[in-house]
Design an enzyme around this catalytic site. Structure first.
Site, PDB file in Angstrom:
ATOM      1  N   GLY A 245       0.897  -1.344  -0.084  1.00 53.12           N
ATOM      2  CA  GLY A 245       0.339   0.173  -0.175  1.00 53.12           C
ATOM      3  C   GLY A 245       0.870   1.372  -0.416  1.00 53.12           C
TER       4      GLY A 245
ATOM      5  CD  GLU B   2      -2.831  -2.280  -1.720  1.00 50.76           C
ATOM      6  OE1 GLU B   2      -2.827  -1.321  -0.757  1.00 50.76           O
ATOM      7  OE2 GLU B   2      -2.233  -3.549  -0.144  1.00 50.76           O
TER       8      GLU B   2
ATOM      9  CE1 TYR C  33      -6.890  -2.804   8.787  1.00 47.25           C
ATOM     10  CE2 TYR C  33      -5.400  -4.027   8.279  1.00 47.25           C
ATOM     11  CZ  TYR C  33      -6.972  -2.806   8.178  1.00 47.25           C
ATOM     12  OH  TYR C  33      -7.477  -2.901   7.030  1.00 47.25           O
TER      13      TYR C  33
ATOM     14  CD1 TRP D 231      -2.997  -5.760   7.368  1.00 49.38           C
ATOM     15  CD2 TRP D 231      -1.050  -6.499   5.473  1.00 49.38           C
ATOM     16  NE1 TRP D 231      -1.514  -4.637   7.018  1.00 49.38           N
ATOM     17  CE2 TRP D 231      -0.774  -4.884   6.302  1.00 49.38           C
ATOM     18  CE3 TRP D 231      -0.386  -7.274   5.103  1.00 49.38           C
ATOM     19  CZ2 TRP D 231       0.378  -4.820   6.026  1.00 49.38           C
ATOM     20  CZ3 TRP D 231       0.987  -6.994   4.721  1.00 49.38           C
ATOM     21  CH2 TRP D 231       1.376  -6.099   4.905  1.00 49.38           C
TER      22      TRP D 231
END
Length: 368
Positions: A100, A141, A259, A348
């Site tokens: 990212g 991305e 997360y 992730w």
């Protein structure tokens, strides 16, 4: 005539090779990403909980169009496969390229010319072989134009052909090829190259998260909802859209975020889903690993809620509201993936787990 027959035979053999490669396929993908600064060392990963592990991230040199690894990452990357296979000799490893925070213009430029694509492809295969990885993963991305997607199609086709040639030349199993992609088959107003993905990649990782965060939403929300009763922002919509676009379910791996995000409530007494909020708690976007969220819950004796309508967990204390995927949410999502006959799931990222609670919940939900 003889030469034409030979060409046809060669083409037939190439097609047969690809068919055999994909027919062998994967029985299941239970995977996660790791990176050196994530908070745990590679040797501390419980690799028995995974079939595949992604090592992130290799870089794209914008000048040479070659895949490189920084000097600080060279050591842990080169030892990654050997390290994680000490606990699980069967785990497969893939080197992930991009991420990212990478320069998307560099990927667009690389993919635009045959010579630069070749430089990328050849260097990626060489690096994977030298470091002992079983595959390669592209994390661009995101492509932004129709031309980008057209070039991505060429990249996937050429990458697959090069991997097949490498396997034939070395006598080693063909490298796995995967890509981390947007949760739906259309991003930035353009469509992913479905046929090239089907032909060129072993699977794609659907990033079914980051739908919302406190910097982009004035109400609390699930950033990784499995369902969206009011619209199309959900993992379920993405899965259905990919299949509708023509990609088989066995090419799809569902993303699980280990997360969440912390919102600041406008009113501490209004603490449900879609409650008014005015920004993030903590630095930047308010992102918190599951391990940090569990500490917050313990330290503040925070109530925990599971919402079955969208499939999410959240907790709150004072004006802090955190949306995340807990063990029940993860179990529900993995059961969904199996019911939909997807290839599997990925997380992730692995270091954000707490005592492997989410990883164990996912593995148990998938079952045998």
């Amino acid at each position: 005539m003889a030469s034409k027959t030979l060409q046809m035979f060669s083409l037939f053999c190439s097609v047969l090779f690809l068919q055999l490669h994909f027919s062998a396929g994967q029985s299941a993908v239970q995977s996660a990403y790791w990176f050196p600064d994530s908070g745990i060392e590679a040797e501390d990963i419980d690799s028995t909980l995974f079939t595949h592990l992604f090592c992130a991230f290799a870089d794209l040199d914008a000048n040479s169009n070659q895949v490189t690894v920084s000097s600080s990452n060279s050591g842990p990357f080169s030892q990654f496969t050997q390290t994680v296979q000490q606990k699980n000799p069967n785990v497969k490893t893939l080197l992930s390229i991009g991420g990212g925070n990478s320069d998307t213009t560099a990927f667009a430029s690389m993919a635009s010319q045959a010579s630069s694509r070749k430089s990328f492809i050849d260097s990626s295969i060489k690096l994977a072989r030298n470091y002992g990885f079983h595959g390669l993963d592209l994390d661009w991305e995101y492509p932004e134009t129709a031309a980008h997607m057209s070039n991505l199609r060429l990249l996937f086709n050429e990458w697959r052909a090069a991997v097949a040639a490498d396997a034939k030349a070395t006598g080693k199993p063909a490298l796995l090829l995967t890509a981390a992609v947007y949760y739906a088959p259309r991003v930035n107003g353009v469509d992913y190259p479905i046929q090239a993905i089907a032909n060129g990649l072993d699977w794609i990782n659907l990033m079914a998260y980051d739908f919302y965060d406190p910097t982009r939403s004035q109400v609390t929300n699930s950033h990784a909802a499995l369902y969206d009763p009011a619209g199309q922002v959900s993992g379920d919509y993405g899965v259905g859209a990919w299949i509708k676009a023509g990609l088989g379910s066995k090419k799809l791996v569902l993303g699980l975020p280990f997360y969440g995000y912390a919102w600041r409530l406008v009113n501490a007494n209004n603490h449900g889903l879609y409650a008014p909020a005015n920004g993030a708690v903590g630095p930047e976007s308010g992102a918190m690993g599951f391990n940090q969220i569990r500490n917050f819950i313990t330290q503040n004796n925070a109530p925990v809620v599971y919402n079955a309508t969208v499939v999410t967990n959240y907790c709150y204390s004072g004006t802090t509201w955190i949306g995340y995927d807990g063990t029940r949410t993860v179990s529900t999502k993995v059961s969904y993936a199996k019911q939909k006959r997807l290839l599997g799931y990925f997380a992730w990222h692995v270091a954000a787990d707490e005592n492997w609670a989410l990883s164990k919940a996912a593995k148990q939900a998938w079952g045998a």
